[in-house]
Design a protein around this motif. Sequence first.
Motif, PDB file in Angstrom:
ATOM      1  N   ALA A 186      32.500  73.510 -14.893  1.00  0.00           N
ATOM      2  CA  ALA A 186      32.529  72.853 -13.586  1.00  0.00           C
ATOM      3  C   ALA A 186      33.887  72.708 -13.640  1.00  0.00           C
ATOM      4  N   ILE A 187      34.820  72.538 -14.469  1.00  0.00           N
ATOM      5  CA  ILE A 187      36.152  72.525 -14.209  1.00  0.00           C
ATOM      6  C   ILE A 187      36.942  73.974 -14.076  1.00  0.00           C
ATOM      7  N   ILE A 188      36.321  74.970 -14.532  1.00  0.00           N
ATOM      8  CA  ILE A 188      36.864  76.187 -14.092  1.00  0.00           C
ATOM      9  C   ILE A 188      36.415  76.672 -12.735  1.00  0.00           C
ATOM     10  N   ILE A 189      35.167  76.176 -12.386  1.00  0.00           N
ATOM     11  CA  ILE A 189      34.772  76.627 -10.967  1.00  0.00           C
ATOM     12  C   ILE A 189      35.660  75.830  -9.793  1.00  0.00           C
ATOM     13  N   SER A 190      35.868  74.657 -10.207  1.00  0.00           N
ATOM     14  CA  SER A 190      36.670  73.635  -9.374  1.00  0.00           C
ATOM     15  C   SER A 190      38.133  74.170  -8.982  1.00  0.00           C
ATOM     16  N   LEU A 191      38.727  74.970 -10.174  1.00  0.00           N
ATOM     17  CA  LEU A 191      39.949  75.746 -10.051  1.00  0.00           C
ATOM     18  C   LEU A 191      39.860  76.499  -8.751  1.00  0.00           C
ATOM     19  N   GLY A 192      38.722  77.496  -8.555  1.00  0.00           N
ATOM     20  CA  GLY A 192      38.763  78.275  -7.357  1.00  0.00           C
ATOM     21  C   GLY A 192      39.350  79.635  -8.067  1.00  0.00           C
ATOM     22  N   PHE A 193      38.957  79.928  -9.054  1.00  0.00           N
ATOM     23  CA  PHE A 193      39.535  81.532  -9.600  1.00  0.00           C
ATOM     24  C   PHE A 193      38.585  82.316  -8.827  1.00  0.00           C
ATOM     25  N   SER A 194      39.102  83.500  -8.897  1.00  0.00           N
ATOM     26  CA  SER A 194      38.675  84.712  -8.266  1.00  0.00           C
ATOM     27  C   SER A 194      37.779  85.706  -9.115  1.00  0.00           C
ATOM     28  N   PRO A 196      33.362  62.497   2.053  1.00  0.00           N
ATOM     29  CA  PRO A 196      34.666  62.724   1.697  1.00  0.00           C
ATOM     30  C   PRO A 196      34.726  63.523   0.180  1.00  0.00           C
ATOM     31  N   LYS A 197      35.662  64.097  -0.038  1.00  0.00           N
ATOM     32  CA  LYS A 197      35.969  65.023  -1.253  1.00  0.00           C
ATOM     33  C   LYS A 197      35.786  63.863  -2.422  1.00  0.00           C
ATOM     34  N   PHE A 198      36.481  62.691  -2.467  1.00  0.00           N
ATOM     35  CA  PHE A 198      36.351  61.856  -3.656  1.00  0.00           C
ATOM     36  C   PHE A 198      34.848  61.694  -3.737  1.00  0.00           C
ATOM     37  N   ALA A 199      34.099  61.405  -2.856  1.00  0.00           N
ATOM     38  CA  ALA A 199      32.554  61.059  -3.023  1.00  0.00           C
ATOM     39  C   ALA A 199      31.976  62.151  -3.919  1.00  0.00           C
ATOM     40  N   MET A 200      32.255  63.420  -3.187  1.00  0.00           N
ATOM     41  CA  MET A 200      31.591  64.389  -4.332  1.00  0.00           C
ATOM     42  C   MET A 200      32.069  64.436  -5.634  1.00  0.00           C
ATOM     43  N   TYR A 201      33.261  64.152  -5.814  1.00  0.00           N
ATOM     44  CA  TYR A 201      33.948  64.356  -7.148  1.00  0.00           C
ATOM     45  C   TYR A 201      33.218  63.285  -7.927  1.00  0.00           C
ATOM     46  N   ALA A 202      33.011  62.014  -7.340  1.00  0.00           N
ATOM     47  CA  ALA A 202      32.467  61.026  -7.928  1.00  0.00           C
ATOM     48  C   ALA A 202      31.105  61.308  -8.349  1.00  0.00           C
ATOM     49  N   GLY A 203      30.366  62.010  -7.313  1.00  0.00           N
ATOM     50  CA  GLY A 203      28.851  62.228  -7.648  1.00  0.00           C
ATOM     51  C   GLY A 203      28.731  63.112  -8.920  1.00  0.00           C
ATOM     52  N   ILE A 204      29.644  64.185  -8.943  1.00  0.00           N
ATOM     53  CA  ILE A 204      29.789  65.257  -9.962  1.00  0.00           C
ATOM     54  C   ILE A 204      29.990  64.529 -11.161  1.00  0.00           C
ATOM     55  N   PHE A 205      31.179  63.728 -11.115  1.00  0.00           N
ATOM     56  CA  PHE A 205      31.555  62.793 -12.478  1.00  0.00           C
ATOM     57  C   PHE A 205      30.542  62.080 -13.000  1.00  0.00           C
ATOM     58  N   MET A 206      29.609  61.330 -12.354  1.00  0.00           N
ATOM     59  CA  MET A 206      28.400  60.344 -12.426  1.00  0.00           C
ATOM     60  C   MET A 206      27.374  61.484 -13.310  1.00  0.00           C
ATOM     61  N   SER A 207      27.140  62.597 -12.865  1.00  0.00           N
ATOM     62  CA  SER A 207      26.045  63.512 -13.370  1.00  0.00           C
ATOM     63  C   SER A 207      26.594  63.798 -14.877  1.00  0.00           C
ATOM     64  N   HIS A 208      27.833  64.079 -14.977  1.00  0.00           N
ATOM     65  CA  HIS A 208      28.360  64.431 -16.349  1.00  0.00           C
ATOM     66  C   HIS A 208      28.511  63.116 -17.237  1.00  0.00           C
ATOM     67  N   VAL A 209      28.674  62.179 -16.829  1.00  0.00           N
ATOM     68  CA  VAL A 209      28.663  60.734 -17.574  1.00  0.00           C
ATOM     69  C   VAL A 209      27.342  60.605 -18.266  1.00  0.00           C
ATOM     70  N   ASN A 210      26.197  60.919 -17.459  1.00  0.00           N
ATOM     71  CA  ASN A 210      24.933  60.650 -17.974  1.00  0.00           C
ATOM     72  C   ASN A 210      24.719  61.312 -19.438  1.00  0.00           C
ATOM     73  N   SER A 211      25.294  62.369 -19.729  1.00  0.00           N
ATOM     74  CA  SER A 211      25.045  62.864 -21.160  1.00  0.00           C
ATOM     75  C   SER A 211      25.577  62.296 -22.337  1.00  0.00           C
ATOM     76  N   ALA A 212      26.646  61.415 -21.822  1.00  0.00           N
ATOM     77  CA  ALA A 212      27.233  60.785 -23.035  1.00  0.00           C
ATOM     78  C   ALA A 212      26.688  59.217 -22.971  1.00  0.00           C
ATOM     79  N   LEU A 213      25.876  58.959 -22.185  1.00  0.00           N
ATOM     80  CA  LEU A 213      25.115  57.567 -22.108  1.00  0.00           C
ATOM     81  C   LEU A 213      23.864  57.564 -23.199  1.00  0.00           C
ATOM     82  N   ASN A 214      23.167  58.595 -23.063  1.00  0.00           N
ATOM     83  CA  ASN A 214      21.775  58.712 -23.983  1.00  0.00           C
ATOM     84  C   ASN A 214      21.957  58.177 -25.377  1.00  0.00           C
TER      85      ASN A 214
END
Length: 304
Positions: free
Chosen positions: A62-70, A255-273
């Motif tokens: 997700a980090i690599i894709i967000s960097l927008g590499f070719s 808003p971009k920050f809302a999308m980032y927050a949504g992606i961030f929350m989806s990742h946080v889930n894996s650390a909660l279980n």
Amino acid sequence: GLNSNTKLYKFRTAIALASVLGNVLVVLVVCVNRALRNTTFCFIVSLAVADIAVGLLVIPLAIIISLGFSTQFYTCLFLSCLLLIITQSSILSLLAIAIDRYLRVKIPTKYTTIVTQRRAWVAVCLCWILAFLTGLVPMIGWNNRDAQGNLSSSSDIVCQFTTVMRMDYMVYFNFFGWVVVPLTIMISLYAEIFRVIRRQLNQRAEATCDGDRYYQKELKLAKSLALVVFLFAVCWLPIHIMNCITFFSPQCQIPKFAMYAGIFMSHVNSALNPMVYAFRIKRFRLIHIELEKSSLRGSLFIFM
């Protein structure tokens, strides 16, 4: 700006570490404790493996894709599909856990003969095969390649999830078909589990005080596992709802920050279980203490 992006990457890295360490610990707990090697914990291990994959693969990708590499279109599409496969395996593992708990309270006398260890592992394999098949659907045509115009196989594109992934696939197939339907089934199963347990406890309270231990234990575990499902829904629904808004109302700009927050929350889930297991399941808590006293003390417990 650059500073906020750096902070975001640091947060994601911290979540990835917490997810990997916490879930590796879950797998170790099940391996070293014979009492936990039952069918339900086969599915919990499957869920932990999916969460380890989130930390090792999904978040870095997700980090690599967000960097927008070719890269080439299908390389980018395959990387995006990997994110979906791992998410899908989590949902199917949660569904398998719910079905397992339902059978355990609905047919307690026949349960051990119907749900064997071997069948549980076969079910785990089927969950992962199904996750691969559903996640790889865009690779066989349901993708955005046509939207890219006359794109040759050697042409490079800026790799973004929304560039390669079609939103109708994400909304109709991925969200409605493979998130909403399993979540609805899980909610129905847990509602029935709690109804059966309450009824049994009320009946047994009139007859004997000793006979309700089984159902008291089942009730406590069911509450913990229902909490895992609830946290999954809370963490994953925002990003899917934003996808729906983007698809059904293209004029609405998320808003971009809302999308980032949504992606961030989806990742946080894996650390909660692992935290849910550690704090709510007694056998997990006891073995945590034993492991903490052993050589595993230190880095594994930083995030727990």
